[in-house]
Write a protein that holds these residues in place. Sequence first.
Motif, short mmCIF file in Angstrom:
data_model
loop_
_atom_site.label_atom_id
_atom_site.label_comp_id
_atom_site.label_asym_id
_atom_site.label_seq_id
_atom_site.Cartn_x
_atom_site.Cartn_y
_atom_site.Cartn_z
N GLY A 104 0.79 -1.23 0.00
CA GLY A 104 0.00 0.00 0.00
C GLY A 104 0.82 1.27 0.00
N GLU A 105 2.09 1.17 0.42
CA GLU A 105 2.96 2.35 0.43
C GLU A 105 3.82 2.40 -0.83
OE1 GLU A 105 5.22 3.25 3.88
OE2 GLU A 105 3.58 2.78 5.27
N VAL A 106 4.10 3.61 -1.28
CA VAL A 106 4.83 3.81 -2.53
C VAL A 106 6.34 3.69 -2.32
CG1 VAL A 106 5.38 5.50 -4.33
CG2 VAL A 106 3.02 5.25 -3.53
N GLY A 107 6.99 3.02 -3.25
CA GLY A 107 8.45 2.89 -3.22
C GLY A 107 8.97 2.51 -4.60
N GLU A 108 10.30 2.33 -4.67
CA GLU A 108 10.91 1.89 -5.93
C GLU A 108 10.88 0.37 -5.99
OE1 GLU A 108 15.18 1.91 -8.37
OE2 GLU A 108 15.06 2.82 -6.38
N LEU A 109 10.50 -0.18 -7.14
CA LEU A 109 10.38 -1.62 -7.30
C LEU A 109 11.75 -2.26 -7.54
CD1 LEU A 109 8.58 -4.14 -7.65
CD2 LEU A 109 8.38 -3.54 -10.08
N TRP A 110 12.06 -3.27 -6.72
CA TRP A 110 13.26 -4.08 -6.89
C TRP A 110 12.82 -5.52 -7.17
CZ3 TRP A 110 17.58 -2.93 -2.72
CH2 TRP A 110 17.89 -1.56 -2.74
N ILE A 111 13.50 -6.21 -8.09
CA ILE A 111 13.10 -7.56 -8.50
C ILE A 111 14.33 -8.44 -8.61
CG2 ILE A 111 11.95 -8.94 -10.27
CD1 ILE A 111 10.50 -6.46 -11.20
N LYS A 166 26.86 -1.61 -11.16
CA LYS A 166 26.94 -1.59 -9.69
C LYS A 166 25.74 -0.84 -9.10
CE LYS A 166 29.96 -0.13 -5.89
NZ LYS A 166 31.23 0.58 -5.54
N ASN A 167 25.34 0.24 -9.76
CA ASN A 167 24.21 1.04 -9.26
C ASN A 167 22.87 0.36 -9.48
OD1 ASN A 167 25.94 3.08 -8.43
ND2 ASN A 167 25.76 4.22 -10.35
N ALA A 168 22.81 -0.57 -10.47
CA ALA A 168 21.54 -1.20 -10.81
C ALA A 168 21.30 -2.52 -10.11
CB ALA A 168 21.46 -1.41 -12.33
N LEU A 169 22.37 -3.25 -9.80
CA LEU A 169 22.24 -4.60 -9.23
C LEU A 169 22.81 -4.63 -7.81
CD1 LEU A 169 23.40 -6.70 -12.31
CD2 LEU A 169 21.06 -6.48 -11.46
N THR A 170 22.03 -5.20 -6.89
CA THR A 170 22.50 -5.31 -5.52
C THR A 170 23.34 -6.58 -5.36
OG1 THR A 170 20.60 -6.61 -4.74
CG2 THR A 170 20.38 -4.20 -4.74
N GLU A 171 24.06 -6.66 -4.26
CA GLU A 171 24.92 -7.82 -4.03
C GLU A 171 24.11 -9.11 -3.89
OE1 GLU A 171 27.60 -7.19 -0.82
OE2 GLU A 171 28.68 -5.54 -1.81
N ASP A 172 22.87 -8.99 -3.43
CA ASP A 172 22.05 -10.20 -3.29
C ASP A 172 21.15 -10.44 -4.49
OD1 ASP A 172 20.48 -8.01 -2.73
OD2 ASP A 172 19.45 -8.90 -1.01
N GLY A 173 21.45 -9.79 -5.63
CA GLY A 173 20.79 -10.15 -6.89
C GLY A 173 19.55 -9.39 -7.27
N TYR A 174 19.19 -8.35 -6.53
CA TYR A 174 18.01 -7.55 -6.90
C TYR A 174 18.38 -6.50 -7.96
CZ TYR A 174 14.82 -9.31 -3.32
OH TYR A 174 13.99 -10.10 -2.57
N PHE A 175 17.48 -6.30 -8.88
CA PHE A 175 17.61 -5.22 -9.86
C PHE A 175 16.74 -4.05 -9.43
CE2 PHE A 175 15.65 -3.40 -13.85
CZ PHE A 175 16.68 -2.53 -14.10
N LYS A 176 17.36 -2.87 -9.33
CA LYS A 176 16.63 -1.66 -8.97
C LYS A 176 16.01 -1.09 -10.25
CE LYS A 176 20.18 -0.57 -5.50
NZ LYS A 176 21.15 0.47 -5.07
N THR A 177 14.71 -1.23 -10.40
CA THR A 177 14.07 -0.91 -11.67
C THR A 177 14.04 0.58 -11.99
OG1 THR A 177 11.83 -0.68 -10.76
CG2 THR A 177 12.55 -2.91 -11.41
N GLY A 178 14.07 1.43 -10.96
CA GLY A 178 13.91 2.86 -11.21
C GLY A 178 12.46 3.25 -11.38
N ASP A 179 11.54 2.29 -11.24
CA ASP A 179 10.12 2.57 -11.36
C ASP A 179 9.47 2.63 -9.98
OD1 ASP A 179 9.78 2.86 -14.13
OD2 ASP A 179 9.86 0.70 -14.41
N VAL A 180 8.54 3.54 -9.86
CA VAL A 180 7.86 3.81 -8.59
C VAL A 180 6.46 3.22 -8.61
CG1 VAL A 180 6.97 5.65 -7.11
CG2 VAL A 180 9.18 5.91 -8.22
#
Length: 554
Positions: free
Chosen positions: A384-391, A408-422
């Motif tokens: 229900g709360e707004v945030g950036e989608l990570w997958i 490095k800015n897009a992928l986390t060490e545990d394998g999530y991709f930071k989509t940049g979409d809210v």
Amino acid sequence: MPTKSSYPDVEIPDTDIWGFLFERKDRPYPDDKVIYVDPYTNRSYTYAQVKNTAVDFGKGLKALWDWQKGDVLALFTPNCIDTPSITWGAHWAGGIVSPANPGYTAEELAFQLQDSGAKALVTQLPVIATARKAAAMAGIPEDRIILIGDERDPSLKFKHFTSIRNTSGATRYRRTKANPEKDLAFLVYSSGTTGHPKGVMLCHRNIVANTLMVAAGEGGNMSWKGGLDGNGDSILAFLPFFHIYGLTVVIHQCMYSGFRCVVMPKFDIENWCKIVQDHRITFSYVVPPVVLLLSKHPVVKKYDLSSLRMLNSGAAPLTKEIVDAVHSKLNLKVKQGYGLSETSPTTHTQPWELWYSTIGAVGTLLPNQTAKYMSPEEKEVPAGEVGELWITGPNIFKGYLNNPEGTKNALTEDGYFKTGDVGYQDKDGNFYITDRVKELIKYKGFQVPPAELEGLLSSHPKINDCAVIGIYNKDQATEVPRAYIVPSPGTEGGKGTEKEIMDWMAAKVASHKRLRGGVRFVDEIPKSVSGKILRRVLKIRAQEEEDAGQKARL
């Protein structure tokens, strides 16, 4: 807690794309099933013809140019039914395919050729001049420019791919197998909505996984046989094959599932409607501008679109207003999906049966994935709360080519991709995307999503198309929303219409979302071929308008 897909995980075979498509034991349809059709010439490919053509082309690459594992074949071509065979022929030979926008200038194409390290270029005769110039800039010899399509080079300077297939001595070559997890299948380039295109590295496993995920998401609603004419479901393909949306959900899905794929080289609203009618199309992957055209363009009424069982929209947010408009006018059902080049692409789709009850959602998470919404401080936010989608999942890309910082800015060490979409998810697991992180307008601390305003504006009878951007207002020391609007035919884009639209909008949104930056009337909204609004182009225009205004005041 992160959200795991509610679908059962699909088993992803440990094979490359060639093995997945052409060495499978569970293919449900026969060798002579027609897969790709050119509606203008009636030329077509069966499954067997695609496979045989691909093998011959792959052998030709090895014989003619000593093609090695990891060599890059660039494609610079409008949609063509030869593209699948060329693509998989390059894979058979161990190569990587890098498709480029056929609307590129020579300079833009040369950048991709150089960045990807392309060894050869596939194109068509109508764009050969640009291809030739770009190849020279990138250091690709002219004898490594190959033609596909129905037209041959009258000067005989450039080989047609059929002659590559028939290279002398090619029969002795064998397939080069790829490591599905490590070896790249595609280098697709981001659409450049926010700047210079980036090379997105997709391995074989990424595409195999996403093809299976999409098949699961369509939930058995589509079939290779039966239906209106005994040929099963027919997909109308106009999405560009150089873009990951068309590349996976059209080219790969049709071959895997046995759907007939009717291929348009580019979109035209009347041709689209005519082909739907004449070929009894049952399904089409579309983008919001096409849905908008279907709801507003007068030519649509001339054609029988009743064979369409569903449309699936992606590449940009689709609003309830547009879905309602096309359904009430044409009785067309439109569900929505979501994905990115970096996710191969599809991560979410609306289940068929929920297309209307969850309008505005991009659907539920497809199999084998986990997702979460994160705050700017990178803390997970509750439903229900707004945030950036990570997958995270097997469809997540390997990184950006030649760009370790971007990776490095897009992928986390545990394998999530930071989509940049809210966006956010509701209590039932439906996901919503409201905008891009970088596109949100910040009005006095409030976040204003342009896509929401665009959806409302699109429902106005005097508006044919629109885009909203943030403009910095020095007097208020904040960004304010401004709308760029293409007026409907017969509508004058003057001060009176501007006031009417602004007043109408003010009555529909909260105070911080009002069009305080005004309205500007334009002939067209700049968009990428995948339908995304090129806001940076509008921001440049806005700055030019501001500069011109300042000069006039001096």
